[in-house]
Design an enzyme around this catalytic site. Structure first.
Site, PDB file in Angstrom:
ATOM      1  N   ARG A 170      12.021  -2.493  19.216  1.00 39.43           N
ATOM      2  CA  ARG A 170      11.976  -3.627  20.139  1.00 39.43           C
ATOM      3  C   ARG A 170      11.987  -3.122  21.581  1.00 39.43           C
ATOM      4  O   ARG A 170      12.682  -2.175  21.923  1.00 39.43           O
ATOM      5  CB  ARG A 170      13.192  -4.557  19.925  1.00 39.43           C
TER       6      ARG A 170
ATOM      7  N   TYR B 281       4.922  -4.019  16.789  1.00 39.57           N
ATOM      8  CA  TYR B 281       6.206  -3.717  16.143  1.00 39.57           C
ATOM      9  C   TYR B 281       6.889  -5.026  15.724  1.00 39.57           C
ATOM     10  O   TYR B 281       7.028  -5.953  16.540  1.00 39.57           O
ATOM     11  CB  TYR B 281       7.126  -2.919  17.090  1.00 39.57           C
TER      12      TYR B 281
ATOM     13  N   LYS C  25      13.072 -12.619  15.754  1.00 36.47           N
ATOM     14  CA  LYS C  25      13.944 -12.518  16.930  1.00 36.47           C
ATOM     15  C   LYS C  25      13.578 -13.578  17.973  1.00 36.47           C
ATOM     16  O   LYS C  25      14.445 -14.132  18.641  1.00 36.47           O
ATOM     17  CB  LYS C  25      13.836 -11.125  17.547  1.00 36.47           C
TER      18      LYS C  25
ATOM     19  N   HIS D 143      22.969 -13.767  15.276  1.00 35.77           N
ATOM     20  CA  HIS D 143      22.483 -12.513  14.692  1.00 35.77           C
ATOM     21  C   HIS D 143      23.483 -12.089  13.615  1.00 35.77           C
ATOM     22  O   HIS D 143      24.258 -11.150  13.809  1.00 35.77           O
ATOM     23  CB  HIS D 143      22.391 -11.470  15.821  1.00 35.77           C
TER      24      HIS D 143
ATOM     25  N   SER E  48      21.962  -4.370  15.769  1.00 39.13           N
ATOM     26  CA  SER E  48      20.843  -3.862  14.986  1.00 39.13           C
ATOM     27  C   SER E  48      21.172  -2.467  14.442  1.00 39.13           C
ATOM     28  O   SER E  48      21.738  -1.636  15.162  1.00 39.13           O
ATOM     29  CB  SER E  48      19.597  -3.757  15.871  1.00 39.13           C
ATOM     30  N   ALA E  49      20.781  -2.231  13.189  1.00 37.94           N
ATOM     31  CA  ALA E  49      20.953  -0.926  12.545  1.00 37.94           C
ATOM     32  C   ALA E  49      22.423  -0.509  12.443  1.00 37.94           C
ATOM     33  O   ALA E  49      22.761   0.667  12.566  1.00 37.94           O
ATOM     34  CB  ALA E  49      20.121   0.151  13.265  1.00 37.94           C
ATOM     35  N   CYS E  50      23.319  -1.476  12.230  1.00 40.52           N
ATOM     36  CA  CYS E  50      24.750  -1.168  12.029  1.00 40.52           C
ATOM     37  C   CYS E  50      25.219  -1.649  10.662  1.00 40.52           C
ATOM     38  O   CYS E  50      26.422  -1.857  10.457  1.00 40.52           O
ATOM     39  CB  CYS E  50      25.597  -1.782  13.127  1.00 40.52           C
TER      40      CYS E  50
ATOM     41  N   LYS F 240      24.153  -4.471   8.568  1.00 44.60           N
ATOM     42  CA  LYS F 240      24.207  -5.868   8.094  1.00 44.60           C
ATOM     43  C   LYS F 240      23.585  -5.987   6.700  1.00 44.60           C
ATOM     44  O   LYS F 240      24.117  -6.648   5.830  1.00 44.60           O
ATOM     45  CB  LYS F 240      23.472  -6.820   9.053  1.00 44.60           C
ATOM     46  N   THR F 241      22.430  -5.320   6.502  1.00 44.80           N
ATOM     47  CA  THR F 241      21.751  -5.433   5.205  1.00 44.80           C
ATOM     48  C   THR F 241      22.633  -4.832   4.111  1.00 44.80           C
ATOM     49  O   THR F 241      22.781  -5.419   3.035  1.00 44.80           O
ATOM     50  CB  THR F 241      20.383  -4.732   5.276  1.00 44.80           C
ATOM     51  N   ASN F 242      23.244  -3.679   4.380  1.00 42.56           N
ATOM     52  CA  ASN F 242      24.117  -3.062   3.371  1.00 42.56           C
ATOM     53  C   ASN F 242      25.297  -3.973   3.036  1.00 42.56           C
ATOM     54  O   ASN F 242      25.663  -4.135   1.869  1.00 42.56           O
ATOM     55  CB  ASN F 242      24.658  -1.714   3.869  1.00 42.56           C
TER      56      ASN F 242
ATOM     57  N   ASP G 168      20.276 -11.029   8.362  1.00 49.67           N
ATOM     58  CA  ASP G 168      20.065 -10.779   9.794  1.00 49.67           C
ATOM     59  C   ASP G 168      20.346 -11.996  10.684  1.00 49.67           C
ATOM     60  O   ASP G 168      20.779 -11.820  11.807  1.00 49.67           O
ATOM     61  CB  ASP G 168      18.628 -10.303  10.020  1.00 49.67           C
TER      62      ASP G 168
ATOM     63  N   ASN H 184      13.762   4.504  13.138  1.00 55.39           N
ATOM     64  CA  ASN H 184      13.681   3.038  13.021  1.00 55.39           C
ATOM     65  C   ASN H 184      12.530   2.639  12.089  1.00 55.39           C
ATOM     66  O   ASN H 184      11.942   1.573  12.238  1.00 55.39           O
ATOM     67  CB  ASN H 184      13.506   2.396  14.403  1.00 55.39           C
TER      68      ASN H 184
ATOM     69  N   ARG I 285      10.832   1.125   8.808  1.00 56.11           N
ATOM     70  CA  ARG I 285      11.284  -0.145   8.237  1.00 56.11           C
ATOM     71  C   ARG I 285      10.661  -0.453   6.893  1.00 56.11           C
ATOM     72  O   ARG I 285       9.550   0.005   6.583  1.00 56.11           O
ATOM     73  CB  ARG I 285      10.887  -1.277   9.196  1.00 56.11           C
TER      74      ARG I 285
ATOM     75  N   GLY J 166      30.120   0.371  -0.405  1.00 56.66           N
ATOM     76  CA  GLY J 166      30.782  -0.469  -1.412  1.00 56.66           C
ATOM     77  C   GLY J 166      32.283  -0.614  -1.162  1.00 56.66           C
ATOM     78  O   GLY J 166      32.883  -1.656  -1.457  1.00 56.66           O
TER      79      GLY J 166
ATOM     80  N   ASN K 266      33.705  -1.152   1.452  1.00 55.30           N
ATOM     81  CA  ASN K 266      33.983  -2.222   2.416  1.00 55.30           C
ATOM     82  C   ASN K 266      34.440  -3.502   1.707  1.00 55.30           C
ATOM     83  O   ASN K 266      34.950  -4.425   2.337  1.00 55.30           O
ATOM     84  CB  ASN K 266      32.763  -2.496   3.298  1.00 55.30           C
TER      85      ASN K 266
HETATM   86  C1  OXD Z   1      16.871  -5.856  14.857  1.00 57.33           C
HETATM   87  C2  OXD Z   1      16.208  -6.204  13.590  1.00 57.33           C
HETATM   88  O1  OXD Z   1      16.329  -5.050  15.635  1.00 57.33           O
HETATM   89  O2  OXD Z   1      16.798  -7.003  12.836  1.00 57.33           O
HETATM   90  O3  OXD Z   1      17.965  -6.387  15.111  1.00 57.33           O
HETATM   91  O4  OXD Z   1      15.086  -5.748  13.339  1.00 57.33           O
HETATM   92 MN    MN Z   2      18.600  -7.811  13.619  1.00 57.22          MN
END
Ligand code: OXD
Ligand code: MN
Length: 586
Positions: free
Chosen positions: A73, A201, A210, A230, A252-254, A256-258, A279, A369, A371, A496, A498
């Site tokens: 981004r 991107y 976003k 977010h 971002s990239a911390c 959330k998906t996991n 997200d 990054n 994806r 896991g 967590n």
């Molecule tokens: C971000 C994403 O950058 O979700 O936050 O892609």
């Molecule tokens: Mn995001």
């Protein structure tokens, strides 16, 4: 030119006006069908935009490689175009709407000559939800069309929802030559319009995500009395079958998906975690005074590096088919690879730039990054509630960032106002999801710094006011999975494990787990946190993970001033009082 598949006059008018400006050779009206997808994929493969991956290993999967300076981004090129800079606030780039329109009309004039303009109708939100919004994206990127079909409910369904109405988001994406010099991601909230130029991107060009769901969404939410955040949304089912719904805002990239796809460790295997979103959460007070959340998206646009069978088995299953990969590395038999996918890298790869790569190569094989873009229906842990138009009632909101020092593993805010302060002071080490330096601490209030479509001070006020419409406000927590010891090693194993933190959080929301008061908030007492069956983790390390250093925190509290001073003119006084209280407690 394919035939318009709607008679909505506002849609027809806007497509015609845009075609006049951009002058595409052809206008393609997408209907979202399977046959359309197959034809578009064939065309993308024939033109070299996509590479067909090994269909035996990865059925329905394709690969895209971007230009090397279009990989994240572009926050510096993202603008909120409202009449005054005060409305956009000091944390956003601002340009007057007339000036930005004139600049972008210049860039887009004739920009689609020799190209096709695709008309993408899409829904953000489940069909029939009062929170759901309609968007229309006009783009000259076939990659965007194929990604939007994964990330949103795309096709005729959106025209059915819209009917003859005019209430839809107008999104225009012109790829131009993807030169960063002409890159703009411009939002015009008053016109419900987004224009994005010279990028391909995802975060800049999948306009439902976003741009609409967060920047325009948060602006609308402030006007209409709801929240666009977010945040992931998950359902935690206890061994007794009780379901608790939780949201979490991490930058971002911390992770959330996991976290949204967490698989509990064997000791807590009787808990079931299911994903509603990974997200974005749209949340609104319900008639019963609880806060209800929907996930406006239909897919996951996740960071590939670090994803593997151990860290996120559900994601690995999700992305084993029907997925578009971008900027990962390729094996000789057209499988995908990225750093952290396996312990040992393959002997030979083609890296994300298209060069031969071996384990001795100095650069990573996949872009940090890089994806995956995958449909949520592939997720074995998908909660059926992800399609519920009424959303789910939220019991806990978690904030968290990536911090090597100072911030304990978990604490609970004393009340809603304190929770808003804790969220407002969120900080994190920057990641590769945005262009710029990686690993630098920045304040990222509620993980919304790059996504809030209006003045952040007013955004905090909106959060504070929302409390008045909630009889049962969610409890607010703060977590940090990323604290390190003096040797640089992560103290908490994360992933896991967590679940143990989540279990304490869930039990707290039901008034069942005890806690100890500290200057920061409530923390688990020694008997309240389940460390059972944890091999290789010294329980004494828990004290390190939870340590609150008073001197360190006095310095930390001073760093909150960066944001407070920047936003002072619009900052709700409640937050200044919270700061005083924190300092007094320290
Ligand atoms: C971000 C994403 O950058 O979700 O936050 O892609
Ligand atoms: Mn995001």
């Amino acid at each position: 030119m394919t035939k318009p598949n709607t008679a909505n006059p506002a849609v027809l008018r806007w497509v015609e006006e845009t075609a006049k400006l951009c002058q595409p050779d052809r206008v393609f009206w997408c209907d979202g069908s399977e046959s359309e997808k197959d034809a578009l994929i064939d065309e993308a493969v024939a033109r070299g935009i996509l590479i067909r991956l090994n269909q035996k290993k990865l059925p329905g999967c394709y690969y895209h490689r971007s230009t090397v300076d279009d990989v994240a981004r572009s926050e510096a090129r993202t603008f909120i175009c409202v009449p005054t800079s005060e409305e956009a606030g000091p944390t956003n780039n601002w340009m007057a709407p007339a000036e930005m329109y004139s600049k972008l009309r210049g860039l887009c004039a004739g920009a689609m000559r020799g190209r096709t303009m695709y008309v993408i109708p899409y829904l953000m939100g489940p069909l029939g939800s009062p929170l759901t919004k309609v968007g229309l994206e006009l783009t000259d990127s076939i990659y965007v069309v194929l990604s939007m079909r994964i990330m949103t409910r795309m096709g005729q369904i959106a025209y059915e929802h819209l009917g003859q109405g005019e209430d839809f988001n107008h999104g225009l994406h012109c790829m131009l030559d993807v030169n960063p010099k002409n890159r703009y991601i411009a939002h015009f909230p008053q016109d419900n319009t987004i224009i994005s130029t010279s990028s391909n991107y995802g975060g800049n060009v999948l306009l439902g995500k976003k741009c609409l769901a967060l920047r325009i969404g948060s602006w609308l939410a402030n006007k209409e009395g709801w929240l666009a955040e977010h945040m992931l949304i998950l359902s935690a089912e206890s061994p007794s079958g009780e379901k608790t719904y939780v949201t979490a805002a991490f930058p971002s990239a911390c992770g959330k998906t996991n976290f949204a796809m967490l698989v509990p460790p064997p000791h807590l295997a009787a808990w079931k975690i299911r994903t509603i979103g990974d997200d974005i959460a749209w949340m609104k007070p319900g008639a019963d005074g609880r806060l209800y959340a929907i996930n406006p998206e239909a897919g996951y646009f996740g960071v590939a590096p670090g994803t593997n069978r151990r860290t996120n088995p559900n994601a690995m299953d999700t992305i084993s088919r029907d997925t578009i990969y971008t900027n990962v590395a390729l094996t000789p038999d057209l499988d995908v690879w990225w750093e952290g996918k396996t312990d040992q890298p393959p002997a030979e790869l083609t890296d994300w730039k298209g060069n031969r790569w071996t384990p001795g190569s100095p650069e990573p094989a996949a872009h940090p990054n890089s994806r995956f873009c995958a449909p949520m229906k592939n997720n074995p842990a998908l909660a059926p509630e992800a399609d519920d138009p009424n959303g789910v009632p939220i019991s806990a909101i978690i904030f968290g960032g990536r911090r090597s020092t100072a911030i304990p593993l978990v604490y609970q805010a004393f009340n809603w106002i304190h929770g808003v302060y804790v969220g407002a002071c969120m900080s994190s080490e920057t990641t590769a999801a945005a262009t710029g330096e990686v690993g630098k601490i920045r304040r990222d209030p509620m993980a919304m710094l790059p996504f809030c479509g209006y003045n952040m001070g007013q955004y905090f006020r909106h959060w504070l006011l929302l409390r008045k419409r909630l009889c049962v406000p969610p409890r607010i927590f703060y977590v940090n999975w990323f604290r390190r010891d003096s040797t640089g090693k992560f103290i908490w194993p994360g992933f896991g494990e967590n679940m143990r933190v989540l279990k304490w959080i869930v039990e707290r929301t039901h008034g069942r787990a005890d806690a100890v008061e500290t200057p920061l908030g409530w923390v688990p007492g020694p008997r309240d946190f389940d460390l059972g069956g944890m091999s290789g983790f010294d329980p004494a390390a828990m004290a390190k993970a939870q340590e609150i250093g008073l001197e360190e925190w006095r310095r930390e509290a001073l760093t909150h001033d960066d944001l407070m001073l920047k936003l002072y003119a619009d900052l709700p006084k409640e937050l200044l009082f919270q700061r005083e209280l924190l300092v007094a407690r320290l």
